[in-house]
Design a protein around this motif. Structure first.
Motif, PDB file in Angstrom:
ATOM      1  N   SER A  90       1.008  -1.106  -0.357  1.00  0.00           N
ATOM      2  CA  SER A  90       0.266   0.162   0.049  1.00  0.00           C
ATOM      3  C   SER A  90       0.841   1.387  -0.216  1.00  0.00           C
ATOM      4  O   SER A  90       0.119   2.416   0.148  1.00  0.00           O
ATOM      5  N   SER A  91       2.595   1.189  -0.010  1.00  0.00           N
ATOM      6  CA  SER A  91       3.507   2.439   0.203  1.00  0.00           C
ATOM      7  C   SER A  91       2.869   3.323  -0.947  1.00  0.00           C
ATOM      8  O   SER A  91       3.517   4.563  -1.047  1.00  0.00           O
ATOM      9  N   GLN A  92       2.304   2.547  -1.902  1.00  0.00           N
ATOM     10  CA  GLN A  92       2.443   4.315  -3.228  1.00  0.00           C
ATOM     11  C   GLN A  92       0.514   4.637  -2.955  1.00  0.00           C
ATOM     12  O   GLN A  92       0.275   4.988  -4.638  1.00  0.00           O
ATOM     13  N   ILE A  93      -0.076   4.054  -2.368  1.00  0.00           N
ATOM     14  CA  ILE A  93      -1.788   4.951  -1.967  1.00  0.00           C
ATOM     15  C   ILE A  93      -1.221   6.718  -1.983  1.00  0.00           C
ATOM     16  O   ILE A  93      -0.100   6.629  -1.411  1.00  0.00           O
ATOM     17  N   ASP A 143       8.596   7.894 -14.068  1.00  0.00           N
ATOM     18  CA  ASP A 143      10.584   7.332 -14.292  1.00  0.00           C
ATOM     19  C   ASP A 143      10.662   7.069 -12.787  1.00  0.00           C
ATOM     20  O   ASP A 143      11.467   5.868 -13.248  1.00  0.00           O
ATOM     21  N   THR A 144      10.644   6.816 -11.608  1.00  0.00           N
ATOM     22  CA  THR A 144      10.794   6.565 -10.853  1.00  0.00           C
ATOM     23  C   THR A 144      10.536   5.432  -9.950  1.00  0.00           C
ATOM     24  O   THR A 144      10.961   4.555  -9.808  1.00  0.00           O
ATOM     25  N   LEU A 145       8.923   5.319 -10.132  1.00  0.00           N
ATOM     26  CA  LEU A 145       8.292   3.756 -10.063  1.00  0.00           C
ATOM     27  C   LEU A 145       8.249   3.660 -10.944  1.00  0.00           C
ATOM     28  O   LEU A 145       8.847   1.955 -10.023  1.00  0.00           O
ATOM     29  N   PHE A 146       8.415   3.461 -12.465  1.00  0.00           N
ATOM     30  CA  PHE A 146       9.156   2.086 -13.762  1.00  0.00           C
ATOM     31  C   PHE A 146      10.666   1.724 -13.441  1.00  0.00           C
ATOM     32  O   PHE A 146      10.823   0.736 -13.822  1.00  0.00           O
ATOM     33  N   GLY A 150      10.982   0.212 -10.169  1.00  0.00           N
ATOM     34  CA  GLY A 150      11.221  -1.209 -10.668  1.00  0.00           C
ATOM     35  C   GLY A 150       9.511  -1.809 -10.780  1.00  0.00           C
ATOM     36  O   GLY A 150       9.333  -2.560 -10.657  1.00  0.00           O
ATOM     37  N   VAL A 151       9.649  -1.975 -12.340  1.00  0.00           N
ATOM     38  CA  VAL A 151       8.271  -3.170 -12.394  1.00  0.00           C
ATOM     39  C   VAL A 151       7.932  -3.557 -13.418  1.00  0.00           C
ATOM     40  O   VAL A 151       8.246  -3.627 -14.460  1.00  0.00           O
ATOM     41  N   ALA A 173      -1.419   7.611 -19.545  1.00  0.00           N
ATOM     42  CA  ALA A 173       0.227   8.365 -19.529  1.00  0.00           C
ATOM     43  C   ALA A 173       1.052   7.529 -18.249  1.00  0.00           C
ATOM     44  O   ALA A 173       2.542   7.555 -18.632  1.00  0.00           O
ATOM     45  N   ALA A 174       0.202   6.784 -17.299  1.00  0.00           N
ATOM     46  CA  ALA A 174       0.855   5.444 -17.054  1.00  0.00           C
ATOM     47  C   ALA A 174       1.001   4.458 -17.983  1.00  0.00           C
ATOM     48  O   ALA A 174       2.540   4.232 -17.788  1.00  0.00           O
ATOM     49  N   VAL A 175       0.352   3.652 -18.781  1.00  0.00           N
ATOM     50  CA  VAL A 175       0.681   3.392 -19.597  1.00  0.00           C
ATOM     51  C   VAL A 175       1.596   3.127 -20.950  1.00  0.00           C
ATOM     52  O   VAL A 175       3.277   2.595 -21.152  1.00  0.00           O
ATOM     53  N   ARG A 176       1.911   4.952 -21.060  1.00  0.00           N
ATOM     54  CA  ARG A 176       2.955   5.320 -21.713  1.00  0.00           C
ATOM     55  C   ARG A 176       4.270   5.446 -21.253  1.00  0.00           C
ATOM     56  O   ARG A 176       5.423   4.549 -22.142  1.00  0.00           O
ATOM     57  N   ALA A 177       4.404   5.561 -20.307  1.00  0.00           N
ATOM     58  CA  ALA A 177       5.603   5.177 -19.392  1.00  0.00           C
ATOM     59  C   ALA A 177       6.063   4.279 -19.513  1.00  0.00           C
ATOM     60  O   ALA A 177       7.607   3.866 -19.699  1.00  0.00           O
ATOM     61  N   ALA A 178       4.677   3.422 -18.441  1.00  0.00           N
ATOM     62  CA  ALA A 178       5.394   1.929 -18.463  1.00  0.00           C
ATOM     63  C   ALA A 178       6.309   0.763 -20.307  1.00  0.00           C
ATOM     64  O   ALA A 178       6.921   0.777 -19.705  1.00  0.00           O
TER      65      ALA A 178
END
Length: 367
Positions: A90-93, A143-146, A150-151, A173-178
């Motif tokens: 839950s750290s990304q809530i 950019d930090t998240l992915f 790392g995911v 935005a999420a899928v493009r960054a992924a």
């Protein structure tokens, strides 16, 4: 026939195997009763996107996280505790300050009847202006998240994208960054008439769905959702001869892969819901070379909610583990079937039990 296996990028040390982007709601379950006259509810957490992450963690043992927003009040804290109990990080809530009455942000609620026999399941959502619907794409450092944390896999869905213009842009935005960071992407169109009928601009929603689908490796949907959510003209495919007829959905999947070159596969379930207490059930996965269909089974239902999400979790698990498409679709169908035998959105099961059902083991008592 030889088939090319689903391709996944490799990361040196990803923090999470999978992350779900979507709304987490509190589900109020009247059990065998009806919402209109019940005096006591069981409470679960759930959400079309989150349920996939929960299944990947609690059933299959993958490290997962949920990216969502919650109000900073007692309901938000309850949802957080339920998420943590499901072994989802839950750290990304993102937490929203609460104004005391829910004018600025609130917890999404879902009242869901299970149905029985000729009485169909019923869902009554109370989710307008929820915290998750107000997520903005620039609030998250993708950019930090992915790239740093790392995911391996990102999963999101059409329910979240349809909540608001903000949520749609956040999903895009999420899928493009992924994709930019080599993260596999899955998207469940998860068509909901209640959301689309109230959407201020269905054409804008279709454009958003298409923008997301263009970045996907795995798309979850059938001919009905492709027509409604992506605006695809599939009238010439005809209607299914039976609810379990795979032909039209398979043909629609091939057209979707022609339209969206990044797609590696399309997955969908087959369900004969003529009776709310017993459904015909199977899963299918189409890649660019072949169609893979699971064993069909009759499933006695305790609670059908979450069966499709559990199917997706099983498929993603099989692909993450490199087990091949046929194994992935068998595990997905087995996991979905088990999810519908327990209350709540999630399957209260284990990887070993899923594998036993996928093998066709009987249901004799284990002692």
């Amino acid at each position: 026939m030889s088939t090319q296996q689903f391709q996944l990028a490799r990361h040196a040390s990803p923090r999470w195997a999978a992350m779900a982007l979507g709304e987490v709601m509190l589900r109020f379950d009247p059990g065998e009763g009806r919402v209109r006259n019940v005096r006591q509810f069981q409470v679960w957490e759930g959400g079309g996107e989150y349920n996939v992450a929960r299944g990947l963690s609690s059933t299959f043992g993958h490290a997962t996280a949920v990216l969502t927003a919650l109000p900073r009040n007692e309901l938000g804290l309850l949802a957080q505790q339920l998420i943590q109990a499901g072994d989802v990080d839950s750290s990304q809530i993102l937490w929203r300050e609460y104004d005391g009455i829910g004018r600025n942000t609130r917890m999404g609620l879902n009242f869901t009847e299970r149905g029985f026999g000729v009485r169909a399941p019923l869902g009554v959502s109370d989710r307008a202006y929820s915290a998750a619907s107000q997520l903005q794409p620039d609030e998250i450092d993708w950019d930090t998240l992915f790239g740093v944390h790392g995911v391996r896999w990102l999963h999101t869905g059409g329910i979240f994208a349809a909540l608001s213009e903000h949520s749609a842009q956040t999903a895009i935005a999420a899928v493009r960054a992924a994709r930019r960071h080599g993260v596999a992407v899955s998207y469940d169109l998860n068509y909901r008439a209640s959301l689309w009928n109230s959407h201020p601009d269905p054409d804008a929603a279709r454009h958003a769905n298409c923008a997301i689908a263009a970045e996907c490796d795995l798309l979850i949907g059938d001919e009905y959702s492709f027509a409604a959510c992506l605006g695809m003209d599939l009238a010439d495919l005809g209607r299914r001869e039976t609810p379990m007829d795979v032909g039209p959905a398979d043909a629609a999947a091939l057209r979707a892969m022609e339209r969206f070159p990044n797609l590696q596969a399309v997955a969908f379930t087959l369900r004969d819901a003529s009776n709310a207490a017993r459904n015909g059930w199977a899963g299918a996965l189409r890649n660019r070379e072949a169609l893979f269909v699971s064993a069909a089974r009759e499933v006695d239902l305790l609670d059908r909610v979450g069966g499709g999400d559990a199917f997706v979790a099983g498929v993603v698990h099989g692909l993450l583990e490199g087990l091949g498409e046929q194994a992935a679709v068998e595990l997905g169908a087995a996991h979905g079937a088990l999810a519908m035998t327990t209350p709540g959105d999630a399957a209260c099961t284990s990887r070993e039990e899923v594998e036993a059902v996928a093998r066709g083991d009987g249901a004799a008592a284990r002692r």
